[in-house]
Scaffold this motif. Structure first.
Motif, PDB file in Angstrom:
ATOM      1  N   LYS A  72       0.615  -1.203   0.422  1.00 11.18           N
ATOM      2  CA  LYS A  72       0.145  -0.517  -0.152  1.00 11.18           C
ATOM      3  C   LYS A  72       0.947   1.319  -0.345  1.00 11.18           C
ATOM      4  CE  LYS A  72      -3.729   0.251   2.831  1.00 11.18           C
ATOM      5  NZ  LYS A  72      -4.330  -0.222   3.329  1.00 11.18           N
ATOM      6  N   MET A  73       1.677   1.162   1.215  1.00 11.63           N
ATOM      7  CA  MET A  73       2.957   2.303   1.011  1.00 11.63           C
ATOM      8  C   MET A  73       4.431   2.319   1.505  1.00 11.63           C
ATOM      9  SD  MET A  73       1.379   4.753   3.900  1.00 11.63           S
ATOM     10  CE  MET A  73      -0.070   5.069   3.278  1.00 11.63           C
ATOM     11  N   ALA A  74       5.488   2.723   0.780  1.00 12.16           N
ATOM     12  CA  ALA A  74       6.543   2.781   1.376  1.00 12.16           C
ATOM     13  C   ALA A  74       6.649   3.520   2.731  1.00 12.16           C
ATOM     14  CB  ALA A  74       8.047   2.689   0.756  1.00 12.16           C
ATOM     15  N   LEU A  75       7.255   3.256   3.935  1.00 11.97           N
ATOM     16  CA  LEU A  75       7.655   3.707   4.702  1.00 11.97           C
ATOM     17  C   LEU A  75       8.858   3.705   5.394  1.00 11.97           C
ATOM     18  CD1 LEU A  75       4.998   2.356   7.626  1.00 11.97           C
ATOM     19  CD2 LEU A  75       4.506   4.240   5.972  1.00 11.97           C
ATOM     20  N   SER A  76       9.623   5.191   5.917  1.00 13.88           N
ATOM     21  CA  SER A  76      10.745   4.733   6.744  1.00 13.88           C
ATOM     22  C   SER A  76      11.139   4.823   7.699  1.00 13.88           C
ATOM     23  CB  SER A  76      10.706   6.678   6.245  1.00 13.88           C
ATOM     24  OG  SER A  76      12.607   6.505   7.052  1.00 13.88           O
ATOM     25  N   LEU A  77      12.398   4.311   8.137  1.00 10.33           N
ATOM     26  CA  LEU A  77      12.788   4.256   9.545  1.00 10.33           C
ATOM     27  C   LEU A  77      12.034   5.891  10.053  1.00 10.33           C
ATOM     28  CD1 LEU A  77      14.793   3.149  11.429  1.00 10.33           C
ATOM     29  CD2 LEU A  77      16.557   4.759  10.668  1.00 10.33           C
ATOM     30  N   GLY A  78      11.694   4.886  11.964  1.00  9.79           N
ATOM     31  CA  GLY A  78      11.553   6.377  12.089  1.00  9.79           C
ATOM     32  C   GLY A  78       9.737   6.552  12.398  1.00  9.79           C
ATOM     33  N   SER A  79       8.664   5.712  11.418  1.00  9.12           N
ATOM     34  CA  SER A  79       7.732   6.026  11.025  1.00  9.12           C
ATOM     35  C   SER A  79       6.932   6.017  12.565  1.00  9.12           C
ATOM     36  CB  SER A  79       7.063   5.424   9.618  1.00  9.12           C
ATOM     37  OG  SER A  79       7.816   6.076   8.751  1.00  9.12           O
ATOM     38  N   ARG A  80       6.079   6.238  12.559  1.00  4.20           N
ATOM     39  CA  ARG A  80       5.540   5.187  13.783  1.00  4.20           C
ATOM     40  C   ARG A  80       4.202   5.153  13.650  1.00  4.20           C
ATOM     41  NH1 ARG A  80       6.793   9.129  18.990  1.00  4.20           N
ATOM     42  NH2 ARG A  80       9.002   9.122  18.993  1.00  4.20           N
ATOM     43  N   LEU A  81       3.227   3.730  14.514  1.00  5.69           N
ATOM     44  CA  LEU A  81       2.456   3.516  13.939  1.00  5.69           C
ATOM     45  C   LEU A  81       1.390   2.631  15.502  1.00  5.69           C
ATOM     46  CD1 LEU A  81       3.657   0.898  11.267  1.00  5.69           C
ATOM     47  CD2 LEU A  81       2.257   2.251  10.561  1.00  5.69           C
ATOM     48  N   ALA A  82       0.454   2.262  15.086  1.00  4.55           N
ATOM     49  CA  ALA A  82      -0.366   1.936  16.125  1.00  4.55           C
ATOM     50  C   ALA A  82      -1.289   0.553  16.134  1.00  4.55           C
ATOM     51  CB  ALA A  82      -2.069   2.784  16.742  1.00  4.55           C
ATOM     52  N   VAL A  83      -0.056  -0.489  16.607  1.00  2.00           N
ATOM     53  CA  VAL A  83      -0.384  -1.879  16.635  1.00  2.00           C
ATOM     54  C   VAL A  83      -1.913  -1.903  16.940  1.00  2.00           C
ATOM     55  CG1 VAL A  83       0.922  -4.162  16.353  1.00  2.00           C
ATOM     56  CG2 VAL A  83       1.736  -1.801  15.726  1.00  2.00           C
ATOM     57  N   VAL A  84      -2.633  -2.500  16.728  1.00  3.09           N
ATOM     58  CA  VAL A  84      -3.950  -3.006  17.506  1.00  3.09           C
ATOM     59  C   VAL A  84      -3.874  -4.303  17.194  1.00  3.09           C
ATOM     60  CG1 VAL A  84      -5.012  -0.736  16.638  1.00  3.09           C
ATOM     61  CG2 VAL A  84      -4.965  -2.817  14.918  1.00  3.09           C
ATOM     62  N   GLY A  85      -3.171  -5.015  17.227  1.00  8.95           N
ATOM     63  CA  GLY A  85      -3.057  -6.668  16.730  1.00  8.95           C
ATOM     64  C   GLY A  85      -1.793  -6.983  16.144  1.00  8.95           C
ATOM     65  N   SER A  86      -2.083  -8.140  16.014  1.00 11.63           N
ATOM     66  CA  SER A  86      -1.527  -9.417  15.164  1.00 11.63           C
ATOM     67  C   SER A  86      -1.557 -10.367  14.913  1.00 11.63           C
ATOM     68  CB  SER A  86       0.400  -9.526  15.918  1.00 11.63           C
ATOM     69  OG  SER A  86       0.002 -10.584  17.582  1.00 11.63           O
ATOM     70  N   TRP A  87      -0.988 -10.461  13.650  1.00 14.15           N
ATOM     71  CA  TRP A  87      -1.610 -12.070  12.306  1.00 14.15           C
ATOM     72  C   TRP A  87      -0.347 -12.589  11.743  1.00 14.15           C
ATOM     73  CZ3 TRP A  87      -6.169 -12.318  11.036  1.00 14.15           C
ATOM     74  CH2 TRP A  87      -6.445 -13.814   9.665  1.00 14.15           C
ATOM     75  N   PHE A 100      -0.830  -4.036   7.335  1.00 17.62           N
ATOM     76  CA  PHE A 100      -0.047  -5.150   8.272  1.00 17.62           C
ATOM     77  C   PHE A 100       1.598  -4.840   7.862  1.00 17.62           C
ATOM     78  CE2 PHE A 100      -4.039  -7.420   7.124  1.00 17.62           C
ATOM     79  CZ  PHE A 100      -4.457  -7.534   8.384  1.00 17.62           C
ATOM     80  N   VAL A 101       2.222  -4.556   8.783  1.00 19.61           N
ATOM     81  CA  VAL A 101       3.369  -4.159   9.040  1.00 19.61           C
ATOM     82  C   VAL A 101       4.840  -5.597   8.820  1.00 19.61           C
ATOM     83  CG1 VAL A 101       5.577  -3.350   9.394  1.00 19.61           C
ATOM     84  CG2 VAL A 101       3.576  -2.222   8.968  1.00 19.61           C
ATOM     85  N   PRO A 102       5.734  -6.351   8.454  1.00 15.86           N
ATOM     86  CA  PRO A 102       6.431  -7.090   9.436  1.00 15.86           C
ATOM     87  C   PRO A 102       7.166  -6.950  10.939  1.00 15.86           C
ATOM     88  CG  PRO A 102       7.272  -6.907   7.021  1.00 15.86           C
ATOM     89  CD  PRO A 102       6.362  -5.776   7.223  1.00 15.86           C
ATOM     90  N   LEU A 103       6.256  -7.835  11.339  1.00 19.59           N
ATOM     91  CA  LEU A 103       6.552  -7.132  12.985  1.00 19.59           C
ATOM     92  C   LEU A 103       8.152  -7.325  13.393  1.00 19.59           C
ATOM     93  CD1 LEU A 103       4.972  -9.654  15.355  1.00 19.59           C
ATOM     94  CD2 LEU A 103       4.211  -7.304  16.409  1.00 19.59           C
ATOM     95  N   ARG A 104       8.780  -7.896  12.462  1.00 16.71           N
ATOM     96  CA  ARG A 104      10.494  -7.854  13.400  1.00 16.71           C
ATOM     97  C   ARG A 104      11.238  -6.045  12.316  1.00 16.71           C
ATOM     98  NH1 ARG A 104      13.430 -11.678  11.441  1.00 16.71           N
ATOM     99  NH2 ARG A 104      11.897 -13.716  11.108  1.00 16.71           N
ATOM    100  N   HIS A 105      10.268  -5.466  11.898  1.00 14.87           N
ATOM    101  CA  HIS A 105      10.274  -4.246  11.204  1.00 14.87           C
ATOM    102  C   HIS A 105       9.989  -3.225  12.226  1.00 14.87           C
ATOM    103  CE1 HIS A 105      10.903  -5.013   6.998  1.00 14.87           C
ATOM    104  NE2 HIS A 105      11.830  -5.668   7.321  1.00 14.87           N
ATOM    105  N   LEU A 106       9.414  -3.899  13.781  1.00 14.97           N
ATOM    106  CA  LEU A 106       9.142  -2.511  14.493  1.00 14.97           C
ATOM    107  C   LEU A 106       9.672  -2.471  15.340  1.00 14.97           C
ATOM    108  CD1 LEU A 106       5.160  -2.680  13.394  1.00 14.97           C
ATOM    109  CD2 LEU A 106       6.693  -0.746  12.549  1.00 14.97           C
TER     110      LEU A 106
END
Length: 271
Positions: free
Chosen positions: A114-129, A139-145
């Motif tokens: 959907k989009m590319a994100l940079s180091l330092g971007s901030r996200l609200a994690v509301v769950g995991s799959w 969805f974002v790879p957990l290992r990148h956060l």
């Protein structure tokens, strides 16, 4: 007053300036950046001063024909940006700790990004799959956060993860960085406060005396330029010479910048 740090659009001012400027005052509205990178400009549709990243919080002070005047929560930097770059959402819980990542429509590697994100971007994690973090944006790879508060340890190591990033005046992201943007992003990823521009960064830490040897993580500052010391012989900096984030010998950089009209080193700081 430094316009970069003064929450006054020229028409409306933040309440913190009560008694300082003669203008209507506002407490402003809280919002957050909802695009990967948003330019923060000196005027509506003006030149870029700095950039904010997805999830960065701002206070909206004024509006003008599709643009908003904001104050950044992370460093107090003020400027104009496109109104469509802002929105509302849950408070971020995690930050992107990899140099870059992608948001995906589904929790699988074959899914459309959907989009590319940079180091330092901030996200609200509301769950995991499984190995994926679920966020309001995708969805974002957990290992990148990493969780907010779980910071990197060494700003130079962060900066070195960005080697080769193209130079961009006013850039604050993996997609493009300038000298002070590299320093600020590296410091923020370590949980350290850091202003946005090199002249402001001259106030960071302790001024080194002339005979003190430099060590990893120190700053070297010229007029309009800043670099991080990588080791006793090298710096790492985003520079217009290579048009990238690169290592350079300290003696070579000092001689090259002086010969090119950039002047002598103004300060060496230990953060």
């Amino acid at each position: 007053m430094d316009r970069r740090l003064t929450p006054y659009s020229g028409r409306v001012a933040h309440v913190s300036l009560s008694g300082v400027v003669n203008a209507p005052l506002t407490e402003g509205l809280q919002a957050q950046v909802i695009v990967p990178v948003a330019n923060l400009c000196a005027s509506p549709d003006g030149t870029r001063d700095r950039q904010l990243l997805l999830g960065d919080a701002v206070t909206v002070i004024d509006r003008d024909q599709g643009h908003v005047f904001v104050m950044s929560a992370k460093d107090g930097y003020c400027g104009w940006m496109a109104e469509g770059n802002l929105g509302q959402g849950p408070a971020p819980t995690h930050w992107v700790a990899a140099p870059g990542t992608h948001l995906y429509a589904e929790p699988q590697v074959q899914a459309r990004e959907k989009m590319a994100l940079s180091l330092g971007s901030r996200l609200a994690v509301v769950g995991s799959w499984g190995a994926w973090a679920n966020t309001p944006h995708g969805f974002v790879p957990l290992r990148h956060l990493r969780a907010l508060g779980d910071w990197a340890e060494d700003p130079v190591t962060v900066a070195e993860s960005l080697l080769g990033t193209p130079y961009l005046w006013g850039g604050n992201s993996r997609f493009g960085l300038d000298c002070s943007g590299l320093v600020q992003l590296s410091m923020h990823c370590c949980g350290k406060p850091c202003p946005g521009d090199s002249d402001m960064q001259m106030s960071l830490g302790r001024l080194l005396s002339a005979n003190e040897p430099m060590r990893r993580g120190d700053l070297i500052l010229w007029k309009g330029h800043v670099a991080l010391v990588a080791d006793r012989d090298r710096i790492i900096h985003a520079n217009g010479h290579t048009m990238s984030v690169a290592h350079e010998g300290i003696k070579d950089a000092v001689a090259r910048i002086s010969a090119g009209g950039g002047g002598l080193v103004l300060a060496r700081q230990r953060v």
